[in-house]
Design a protein around this motif. Structure first.
Motif, PDB file in Angstrom:
ATOM      1  N   ARG A 243      59.081  53.328  55.327  1.00 35.13           N
ATOM      2  CA  ARG A 243      59.533  52.216  54.491  1.00 35.13           C
ATOM      3  C   ARG A 243      61.052  52.196  54.478  1.00 35.13           C
ATOM      4  NH1 ARG A 243      55.332  53.470  49.552  1.00 35.13           N
ATOM      5  NH2 ARG A 243      56.927  54.969  48.954  1.00 35.13           N
ATOM      6  N   LYS A 244      61.630  50.991  54.484  1.00 33.22           N
ATOM      7  CA  LYS A 244      63.090  50.927  54.357  1.00 33.22           C
ATOM      8  C   LYS A 244      63.486  49.823  53.390  1.00 33.22           C
ATOM      9  CE  LYS A 244      64.765  47.901  57.989  1.00 33.22           C
ATOM     10  NZ  LYS A 244      65.320  47.692  59.278  1.00 33.22           N
ATOM     11  N   ILE A 245      64.685  49.976  52.814  1.00 35.11           N
ATOM     12  CA  ILE A 245      65.174  48.986  51.849  1.00 35.11           C
ATOM     13  C   ILE A 245      65.882  47.870  52.617  1.00 35.11           C
ATOM     14  CG2 ILE A 245      66.741  48.628  49.883  1.00 35.11           C
ATOM     15  CD1 ILE A 245      64.542  50.559  49.091  1.00 35.11           C
ATOM     16  N   ILE A 246      65.551  46.617  52.270  1.00 39.17           N
ATOM     17  CA  ILE A 246      66.265  45.481  52.876  1.00 39.17           C
ATOM     18  C   ILE A 246      66.762  44.559  51.762  1.00 39.17           C
ATOM     19  CG2 ILE A 246      64.945  45.537  55.043  1.00 39.17           C
ATOM     20  CD1 ILE A 246      63.495  42.958  53.930  1.00 39.17           C
ATOM     21  N   THR A 247      67.710  43.667  52.101  1.00 40.51           N
ATOM     22  CA  THR A 247      68.215  42.702  51.118  1.00 40.51           C
ATOM     23  C   THR A 247      67.606  41.339  51.428  1.00 40.51           C
ATOM     24  OG1 THR A 247      70.265  43.936  51.034  1.00 40.51           O
ATOM     25  CG2 THR A 247      70.334  41.717  50.121  1.00 40.51           C
ATOM     26  N   THR A 248      67.071  40.683  50.402  1.00 39.77           N
ATOM     27  CA  THR A 248      66.442  39.369  50.600  1.00 39.77           C
ATOM     28  C   THR A 248      67.479  38.269  50.347  1.00 39.77           C
ATOM     29  OG1 THR A 248      65.675  39.112  48.300  1.00 39.77           O
ATOM     30  CG2 THR A 248      64.241  40.347  49.798  1.00 39.77           C
TER      31      THR A 248
END
Ligand SMILES: C[S@@+](CC[C@H](N)C(=O)[O-])C[C@H]1O[C@@H](n2cnc3c(N)ncnc32)[C@H](O)[C@@H]1O
Length: 227
Positions: free
Chosen positions: A3-8
């Motif tokens: 899992r990775k963090i992304i910006t929406t």
């Protein structure tokens, strides 16, 4: 799965499951989606339509997929504005890690109540916690398939991963569990608008409406247990 963090698109972060190319929230805006699907078409719809006095003052909500806690946090913020007592139950089989939690930016974007967002994650599982006068939280580490509540909730936020990656969660079997868990006149909202999902909901007894979707999505569904 990795899992990775992304910006929406609205600046709020979410988690992506790379292998599935699937996100915890819409890439078009995590906060925007939560506000549109669950708050506007779920919580506000429920509070503004005709319900018994009792359910307007005391509302019980089941969340399918507690995940980042974003829906729970926004609902907590709204409960105070609406002056409604919300008893919130979040079911989740795979809680996020402390590292993932620290990378989320919901507090910066929504309010300064850092302590509360943290508290929603810090409180123990399988027990009810009074967060404030208007909001209590119970987190249950459980598979959706194993939910056995009967006529307990006014509202369900159905926020599972999409049918493309978890088709088994959008079936008659699961919607039967949701139908049973709702009180009469209870409402389920979801971001999905798939025809097969709508038909599965209808076949277990829900009356289903198609509503305009959040940014980036034409439609969404709201299902009512009319009885
Ligand atoms: C779309 S995400 C939920 C996003 C969440 N509502 C939020 O605001 O962050 C779906 C969630 O369902 C959980 N999940 C997937 N399959 C599950 C299952 N069979 N039972 C319980 N939880 C499951 C995932 O771990 C994930 O947190």
């Amino acid at each position: 799965m990795k899992r990775k963090i992304i910006t929406t698109a609205d600046g709020s972060k979410t988690i992506q499951i790379e292998e599935w190319d699937e996100q915890y929230h819409s890439k078009h805006g995590a906060i925007q989606e939560a506000n549109h699907v669950f708050i506007k078409h779920g919580l506000y719809h429920f509070c503004h339509s005709e319900r018994s006095e009792e359910s307007l003052v005391n509302l019980s909500i089941l969340e399918i997929g507690f995940g980042t806690g974003l829906n729970a946090f926004i609902t907590y913020l709204e409960a105070e504005k609406l002056k409604v007592n919300i008893n919130y139950v979040g079911v989740e089989a795979y809680p996020i890690s402390a590292e993932e939690l620290s990378a989320l930016n919901y507090v910066d974007l929504l309010s300064k109540e850092n302590d509360v967002f943290k508290k929603l994650h810090d409180v123990s599982w399988e027990a009810e916690h009074i967060i404030n006068k208007y909001f209590s939280l119970t987190k249950r580490k459980q598979f959706f398939e194993d939910i056995q509540d009967i006529e307990k909730y006014n509202l369900i936020y159905f926020d599972a991963f999409g049918a493309r990656v978890q088709p088994e969660l959008w079936t008659e079997t699961i919607f039967k569990i949701m139908f049973k868990a709702l009180k009469p006149k209870g409402v389920l909202v979801t971001y999905s608008a798939k025809g097969s999902v709508r038909r599965a909901m209808q076949s277990v007894g829900f009356i289903v409406e198609r509503l305009e979707g959040p940014p980036g999505k034409r439609e969404m569904l709201r299902a009512c247990k009319k009885m």
